[in-house]
Design an enzyme around this catalytic site. Structure first.
Site, PDB file in Angstrom:
ATOM      1  N   GLY A  36       0.857  -1.179   0.000  1.00 42.81           N
ATOM      2  CA  GLY A  36       0.000   0.000   0.000  1.00 42.81           C
ATOM      3  C   GLY A  36       0.888   1.222   0.000  1.00 42.81           C
ATOM      4  N   LYS A 224       9.695  13.843  -8.841  1.00 44.07           N
ATOM      5  CA  LYS A 224      10.300  12.521  -9.004  1.00 44.07           C
ATOM      6  C   LYS A 224      10.223  12.105 -10.465  1.00 44.07           C
ATOM      7  CE  LYS A 224       7.326  11.044  -6.016  1.00 44.07           C
ATOM      8  NZ  LYS A 224       6.513  10.110  -5.204  1.00 44.07           N
ATOM      9  N   ASP A 256       7.353   5.645  -3.290  1.00 43.41           N
ATOM     10  CA  ASP A 256       6.975   5.666  -1.875  1.00 43.41           C
ATOM     11  C   ASP A 256       8.209   5.635  -0.986  1.00 43.41           C
ATOM     12  OD1 ASP A 256       4.310   5.428  -2.806  1.00 43.41           O
ATOM     13  OD2 ASP A 256       4.439   3.244  -2.751  1.00 43.41           O
ATOM     14  N   ASP A 292       7.450  -4.442  -2.410  1.00 40.74           N
ATOM     15  CA  ASP A 292       7.462  -2.990  -2.249  1.00 40.74           C
ATOM     16  C   ASP A 292       8.436  -2.494  -1.190  1.00 40.74           C
ATOM     17  OD1 ASP A 292       5.448  -3.286  -4.060  1.00 40.74           O
ATOM     18  OD2 ASP A 292       3.941  -2.176  -2.917  1.00 40.74           O
TER      19      ASP A 292
END
Length: 314
Positions: A36, A224, A256, A292
Site C-alpha cells: 500500500g 520525481k 513511496d 514494495d
C-alpha cells in the site's frame, strides 16, 4: 531526543503474485505480500529514523490481521488501524506478462479502507504527529476517504503540523485533481511524479512545475522522475539529482520509498539535497528487489546512509 512521528492515512492490501513468473491464469502457487502506498512510505520513513504510524481500516479477517502484522514487522505503529466488522480487507493480484510487463488486478471495492472518513482523520490528529502524509490515491477511493484526506490535511495545517502530499494519481480511479489543487496552499511538502505534474499543474517542465506549485501556495517541492532521478529545491531554483544506477527488478514502491526517506530526513534537519540523495538510495534498493519494501536498507545501513545524507546536504 524522541524521533518525530509521521502518520500516514491510506489503504494497505494483501498482494498475491504468481511464483516463478507464471501468469495468473496458469500459476499453481503464489507468494503473499502486504502493500500500500502510504504503508510503503511509512516503512521507509521508519527505516530512515522517524517514528511512523499507519491510520487505516482493515476487515475483521485473516487479511486484516496480516496487514497489521506486516506493518508492525516494519516498525510501523498500528494503534491507529481500526477493525471493521462488516467490510473485508482489500486484496490485489499482480500478473507478470511474458514480455516483463506487469498488470495489477484490484479487488478493493467495498473494502474496509474504502469506508475511511473524517473520524479516522481525527484519530490520526489525536496522535500528535509532526507530519501527516496524504495522497490522491486515498482520496480517490470514495467520498468518505476524500473527506478523510481533506480533514486530515486541513486539520493538521490548522494545528501547525506539516502536511506532505503525494498526488499518487491512478488512471483507473476517479479524478481528484480538484481536491489536490485546493490542498496545495496548505501543503508543506509536495512530492509528485513527472507524470502527475501535467494533470495537476499543467506542465512537466521542472522549472515551471516548481514555479506553478509555489504560486499555488505549496511549500517545498520535489519532482520525481524515476530512472531520470529527481529535482529538489535549491537556493536558486530546482536542482536535478540523478538516480542511483541499479538493475531494476520491480519498479513498484520506489516513489513511496523515496518519499518516506525524504520526509524523515527533512524532519531530522537534513537539507533538501541530502534528503533527496537519501530518497534516491532508498528507491534504488526497492527497485532492485521484488516486493514494495523488501529492498529497504537494513537499520545499520540506513543509519549510515542518513549520516551521509547530512554530509551531502551540507
Amino acid at each position: 531526543m524522541t524521533a518525530p512521528l509521521i502518520v500516514g492515512l491510506g489503504e494497505a492490501m494483501v498482494l498475491f503474485q504468481p511464483s516463478g513468473g507464471e501468469p495468473l491464469n496458469e500459476c499453481r502457487s503464489a507468494s503473499v505480500h502486504v502493500a500500500g502506498a502510504e504503508l510503503n512510505l511509512l516503512a521507509a520513513a521508519r527505516r530512515a529514523g522517524a517514528r511512523a504510524a499507519f491510520c487505516s481500516r482493515v476487515g475483521a479477517d485473516p487479511f486484516g490481521r496480516r496487514v497489521c502484522a506486516a506493518a508492525a514487522g516494519l516498525g510501523v505503529g498500528t494503534d491507529l488501524v481500526a477493525v471493521d466488522e462488516s467490510r473485508p480487507t482489500g486484496v490485489f493480484f499482480k500478473d507478470v506478462r511474458p514480455d516483463g510487463a506487469r498488470r495489477v488486478h484490484y479487488y478493493r471495492a467495498g473494502s474496509a479502507a474504502s469506508a475511511l472518513d473524517a473520524a479516522d482523520a481525527d484519530r490520526a490528529l489525536a496522535a500528535g504527529p509532526a507530519l501527516v502524509a496524504v495522497s490522491g490515491l486515498t482520496a480517490a477511493l470514495g467520498p468518505g476517504p476524500r473527506r478523510a484526506v481533506a480533514r486530515l490535511a486541513r486539520g493538521a495545517h490548522a494545528r501547525g503540523i506539516a502536511v506532505a502530499l503525494d498526488p499518487n494519481l491512478r488512471p483507473g480511479l476517479p479524478p481528484v485533481t480538484d481536491l489536490l489543487a485546493e490542498l496545495l496552499p496548505i501543503t508543506t511538502y509536495l512530492l509528485l511524479g513527472v507524470d502527475e505534474a501535467v494533470p495537476l499543474l499543467g506542465t512537466d517542465d521542472p522549472a515551471a512545475v516548481f514555479e506553478r506549485a509555489r504560486a499555488a501556495g505549496a511549500g517545498e517541492v520535489v519532482l520525481k522522475a524515476g530512472a531520470d532521478g529527481c529535482w529538489h529545491a535549491g537556493p536558486d531554483g530546482p536542482r536535478r539529482l540523478p538516480s542511483a544506477a541499479v538493475e531494476v527488478v520491480d519498479p513498484v514502491g520506489a516513489g513511496d520509498a523515496f518519499a518516506g526517506a525524504y520526509l524523515a530526513a527533512r524532519l531530522a534537519g537534513v537539507a533538501p539535497r541530502g534528503a533527496a540523495w537519501l530518497g534516491t538510495r532508498f528507491a534504488a534498493g526497492v527497485v532492485a528487489s521484488p516486493g514494495d519494501t523488501d529492498g529497504l536498507p537494513a537499520p545499520p545501513a540506513a543509519a549510515a546512509l542518513l549520516a551521509e545524507a547530512y554530509r551531502t546536504g551540507a
